[in-house]
Design an enzyme around this catalytic site. Sequence first.
Site, PDB file in Angstrom:
ATOM      1  N   GLY A  14       0.836  -1.272   0.130  1.00 53.95           N
ATOM      2  CA  GLY A  14      -0.049  -0.029   0.127  1.00 53.95           C
ATOM      3  C   GLY A  14       0.821   1.165   0.218  1.00 53.95           C
ATOM      4  O   GLY A  14       1.907   1.352   0.612  1.00 53.95           O
ATOM      5  N   ALA A  25      15.133  11.331  -1.803  1.00 50.78           N
ATOM      6  CA  ALA A  25      16.343  11.410  -1.141  1.00 50.78           C
ATOM      7  C   ALA A  25      17.290  10.371  -1.375  1.00 50.78           C
ATOM      8  O   ALA A  25      18.525  10.538  -1.608  1.00 50.78           O
ATOM      9  CB  ALA A  25      16.158  11.267   0.422  1.00 50.78           C
ATOM     10  N   ARG A  75       0.885  -4.909  -5.156  1.00 51.90           N
ATOM     11  CA  ARG A  75       1.015  -5.993  -4.410  1.00 51.90           C
ATOM     12  C   ARG A  75       1.243  -7.176  -5.349  1.00 51.90           C
ATOM     13  O   ARG A  75       0.589  -7.293  -6.450  1.00 51.90           O
ATOM     14  CB  ARG A  75      -0.144  -6.212  -3.447  1.00 51.90           C
ATOM     15  CG  ARG A  75      -0.442  -5.237  -2.611  1.00 51.90           C
ATOM     16  CD  ARG A  75      -1.625  -5.290  -1.641  1.00 51.90           C
ATOM     17  NE  ARG A  75      -2.301  -4.269  -0.834  1.00 51.90           N
ATOM     18  CZ  ARG A  75      -1.682  -3.521   0.120  1.00 51.90           C
ATOM     19  NH1 ARG A  75      -0.540  -4.280   0.776  1.00 51.90           N
ATOM     20  NH2 ARG A  75      -2.502  -2.584   0.668  1.00 51.90           N
ATOM     21  N   ASP A 106       5.813  -5.010   5.796  1.00 51.63           N
ATOM     22  CA  ASP A 106       6.647  -6.421   5.992  1.00 51.63           C
ATOM     23  C   ASP A 106       6.729  -7.329   4.870  1.00 51.63           C
ATOM     24  O   ASP A 106       7.707  -7.970   4.781  1.00 51.63           O
ATOM     25  CB  ASP A 106       5.991  -6.994   7.412  1.00 51.63           C
ATOM     26  CG  ASP A 106       4.543  -7.288   7.161  1.00 51.63           C
ATOM     27  OD1 ASP A 106       3.833  -6.479   6.813  1.00 51.63           O
ATOM     28  OD2 ASP A 106       4.328  -8.438   7.601  1.00 51.63           O
ATOM     29  N   SER A 108       6.588  -6.545   1.776  1.00 55.50           N
ATOM     30  CA  SER A 108       7.733  -6.282   0.657  1.00 55.50           C
ATOM     31  C   SER A 108       9.275  -6.462   1.571  1.00 55.50           C
ATOM     32  O   SER A 108       9.957  -6.704   0.732  1.00 55.50           O
ATOM     33  CB  SER A 108       7.576  -4.403   0.709  1.00 55.50           C
ATOM     34  OG  SER A 108       6.143  -4.443   0.369  1.00 55.50           O
ATOM     35  N   THR A 129       4.634   2.409   5.402  1.00 56.04           N
ATOM     36  CA  THR A 129       3.086   1.739   5.649  1.00 56.04           C
ATOM     37  C   THR A 129       2.555   2.746   6.641  1.00 56.04           C
ATOM     38  O   THR A 129       3.007   3.043   7.588  1.00 56.04           O
ATOM     39  CB  THR A 129       2.992   0.373   5.714  1.00 56.04           C
ATOM     40  OG1 THR A 129       1.826   0.240   6.168  1.00 56.04           O
ATOM     41  CG2 THR A 129       4.274  -0.055   6.839  1.00 56.04           C
ATOM     42  N   ILE A 130       1.211   3.190   6.326  1.00 57.99           N
ATOM     43  CA  ILE A 130       0.474   3.978   7.332  1.00 57.99           C
ATOM     44  C   ILE A 130       0.328   3.261   8.466  1.00 57.99           C
ATOM     45  O   ILE A 130      -0.193   3.617   9.584  1.00 57.99           O
ATOM     46  CB  ILE A 130      -0.738   4.705   6.817  1.00 57.99           C
ATOM     47  CG1 ILE A 130      -1.644   3.336   6.346  1.00 57.99           C
ATOM     48  CG2 ILE A 130      -0.681   5.318   5.431  1.00 57.99           C
ATOM     49  CD1 ILE A 130      -3.063   3.759   6.126  1.00 57.99           C
ATOM     50  N   ASP A 131       0.252   1.848   8.532  1.00 57.88           N
ATOM     51  CA  ASP A 131      -0.095   1.050   9.776  1.00 57.88           C
ATOM     52  C   ASP A 131       0.943   1.136  10.918  1.00 57.88           C
ATOM     53  O   ASP A 131       0.654   0.730  12.160  1.00 57.88           O
ATOM     54  CB  ASP A 131      -0.073  -0.271   9.293  1.00 57.88           C
ATOM     55  CG  ASP A 131      -1.304  -0.728   8.300  1.00 57.88           C
ATOM     56  OD1 ASP A 131      -2.104   0.041   8.079  1.00 57.88           O
ATOM     57  OD2 ASP A 131      -1.498  -1.558   7.599  1.00 57.88           O
ATOM     58  N   ASP A 133       3.543  -0.683  11.667  1.00 60.37           N
ATOM     59  CA  ASP A 133       3.541  -2.334  12.304  1.00 60.37           C
ATOM     60  C   ASP A 133       4.767  -2.976  11.961  1.00 60.37           C
ATOM     61  O   ASP A 133       4.480  -4.268  11.761  1.00 60.37           O
ATOM     62  CB  ASP A 133       2.019  -2.720  11.833  1.00 60.37           C
ATOM     63  CG  ASP A 133       2.244  -3.018  10.446  1.00 60.37           C
ATOM     64  OD1 ASP A 133       2.844  -2.370   9.758  1.00 60.37           O
ATOM     65  OD2 ASP A 133       1.123  -3.957  10.084  1.00 60.37           O
ATOM     66  N   ARG A 175      -5.544  -2.821   9.440  1.00 60.48           N
ATOM     67  CA  ARG A 175      -5.484  -4.198   9.558  1.00 60.48           C
ATOM     68  C   ARG A 175      -5.615  -4.532  10.813  1.00 60.48           C
ATOM     69  O   ARG A 175      -6.026  -4.393  11.754  1.00 60.48           O
ATOM     70  CB  ARG A 175      -4.557  -5.015   8.614  1.00 60.48           C
ATOM     71  CG  ARG A 175      -4.938  -4.807   7.243  1.00 60.48           C
ATOM     72  CD  ARG A 175      -4.610  -5.935   6.406  1.00 60.48           C
ATOM     73  NE  ARG A 175      -4.754  -5.894   4.943  1.00 60.48           N
ATOM     74  CZ  ARG A 175      -3.901  -5.696   4.123  1.00 60.48           C
ATOM     75  NH1 ARG A 175      -2.579  -5.666   4.235  1.00 60.48           N
ATOM     76  NH2 ARG A 175      -4.217  -5.409   2.835  1.00 60.48           N
ATOM     77  N   GLN A 257      -7.464   7.998   4.239  1.00 55.07           N
ATOM     78  CA  GLN A 257      -6.357   8.165   5.088  1.00 55.07           C
ATOM     79  C   GLN A 257      -5.084   8.091   4.597  1.00 55.07           C
ATOM     80  O   GLN A 257      -4.032   8.242   5.079  1.00 55.07           O
ATOM     81  CB  GLN A 257      -6.463   6.961   6.371  1.00 55.07           C
ATOM     82  CG  GLN A 257      -7.880   7.190   7.181  1.00 55.07           C
ATOM     83  CD  GLN A 257      -8.263   5.879   7.861  1.00 55.07           C
ATOM     84  OE1 GLN A 257      -7.757   5.588   8.906  1.00 55.07           O
ATOM     85  NE2 GLN A 257      -8.759   5.092   7.285  1.00 55.07           N
TER      86      GLN A 257
HETATM   87  O1  F6P Z   1      -0.952  -0.113   3.601  1.00 52.63           O
HETATM   88  C1  F6P Z   1      -1.773  -0.293   4.520  1.00 52.63           C
HETATM   89  C2  F6P Z   1      -3.161  -0.611   4.534  1.00 52.63           C
HETATM   90  O2  F6P Z   1      -3.569   0.815   4.107  1.00 52.63           O
HETATM   91  C3  F6P Z   1      -4.059  -1.074   5.500  1.00 52.63           C
HETATM   92  O3  F6P Z   1      -4.083  -0.124   6.521  1.00 52.63           O
HETATM   93  C4  F6P Z   1      -5.302  -1.554   4.894  1.00 52.63           C
HETATM   94  O4  F6P Z   1      -5.815  -2.541   5.567  1.00 52.63           O
HETATM   95  C5  F6P Z   1      -4.769  -2.057   3.562  1.00 52.63           C
HETATM   96  O5  F6P Z   1      -3.480  -1.330   3.477  1.00 52.63           O
HETATM   97  C6  F6P Z   1      -5.841  -1.756   2.522  1.00 52.63           C
HETATM   98  O6  F6P Z   1      -5.230  -2.256   1.111  1.00 52.63           O
HETATM   99  P1  F6P Z   1      -5.660  -1.912  -0.167  1.00 52.63           P
HETATM  100  O7  F6P Z   1      -5.219  -0.686  -0.618  1.00 52.63           O
HETATM  101  O8  F6P Z   1      -5.016  -2.863  -1.237  1.00 52.63           O
HETATM  102  O9  F6P Z   1      -7.175  -2.067  -0.077  1.00 52.63           O
END
Ligand code: F6P
Length: 325
Positions: A14, A25, A75, A106, A108, A129-131, A133, A175, A257
Site C-alpha cells: 500500500g 532522497a 502487491r 513487512d 515487501s 506503511t501507514i500502519d 506495524d 488491518r 487516510q
Molecule cells: O497499506 C496498509 C493498508 O492501508 C492497511 O491499513 C489496509 O488494511 C490496507 O492497506 C488496504 O489495502 P488496499 O489498498 O490494497 O485495499
Amino acid sequence: MSEVKRIAVLCSGGDSPGMNCAIRAVVRTGIGAGLEVFGIQKGYAGLLEGNIRALDVSSVGNILQHGGTILQTSRCPEFMTAEGRKEAANLLKRKKIDALIVIGGDGSFNGAMALYNEHQIPVVGIPGTIDNDIDGTDYTIGFDTAVQNAVEAVDKIRDTANSHARTFIVEVMGRKSPAIALKVGICTGAENVILPTATIDYGKIVGDIDRGIKRGKTSSILIAAEGEVEGVGHTIQKELKEKFNLQAHVCILGHIQRGGNPTPTDRLIASQMGHQAVKALVSGEFASATVFRNGKVVIANLKDCLRKKNEFDVSDVELLTLLSI
Ligand code: F6P
C-alpha cells in the site's frame, strides 16, 4: 560482493504519504555519491516486467509535498514465489543493477530478504506503511499523515454528532495493527476504541455511552480498527442495535487516510531514511533497513524487521478510558 555503482528503488504494498520524499532522497543522495539511480515503476510487478527507468536530479523535483508515489506501487503475489524472485534477480543482473532499495511494509521486506538470501542481490528496506506495524522500527513512513487525516475527519464527525446527539462508529485503517485506532482515539477524545485483537465488550460500550448521556454528553464516538476485513463497523452497529437497541451511525474512513500531502514529520523521516538507505549500500551493508529508534534514523539488519508488529501500550488504552469519562 562487488562495489555498488547502479542502484534501483521501488515502492511496494500500500502506498503511504512520504514515499516521494524517500525516493527524492535516494535519488539525490545516490547521484551525489556518484551512483546511477533507477526507478522501478509499480513495485515488484513492474520489476518483473522490466519497467525500469533512469532517474536524474530533476526527475524527483517538486514531488516531496505530494502524497502517493511517483513510482506507483503494487502487491505482487508472483514475487512471493522463488521462481518470480529468480526472474527478478536475472532481470536486475541483465540491467546491470547492483542493488535494490525497497520502500514498503513487512511483506515487501520479506520479499527483499528472500531476494538477498537466494540471489545475493544487495537490498535495503525503507519502512513505508501507514500502519506503523513493522518490527524493529518505532516508526513507518506515512503513519503521522494517516493519523492527521483521520483526526481531521473525526473532528468533523464530532460536530455533526453533537448537533444531532448521535453515536458514531468510525472505522479506521490498519488491518491487525492497533496503531492508527489508538492514536486517533486519544487525539479525538473518543469514548471507546476497538482494537483488532480485542474481544468486543458491548456491555461496557453501552454502559459508557449511557454514563456519558447522564452527565450531559451530546455525542459518543467509537473508533474501530478495521481488522483483516473492512466493514467491522457495520458488525458492531448491528450488535448494538439488535442486543441493546442502540442506534449508531457508521463511517468508514477508508483510503482517504492514505492520501494527501505528507506532514512535516513524514517528510523529515522519509528524507532521512532515503539518505541513510543509500549510505548503507555505499558502506556495504547489503541486507539492511533504515529504522527509527530513540528519535533517530539508523541502519539495522533487515532480518530484524520482517515481522508484523501489533503490540500496543496498554497505558494508552487506560489513558483514553480515563480521559473520555
Ligand atoms: O497499506 C496498509 C493498508 O492501508 C492497511 O491499513 C489496509 O488494511 C490496507 O492497506 C488496504 O489495502 P488496499 O489498498 O490494497 O485495499
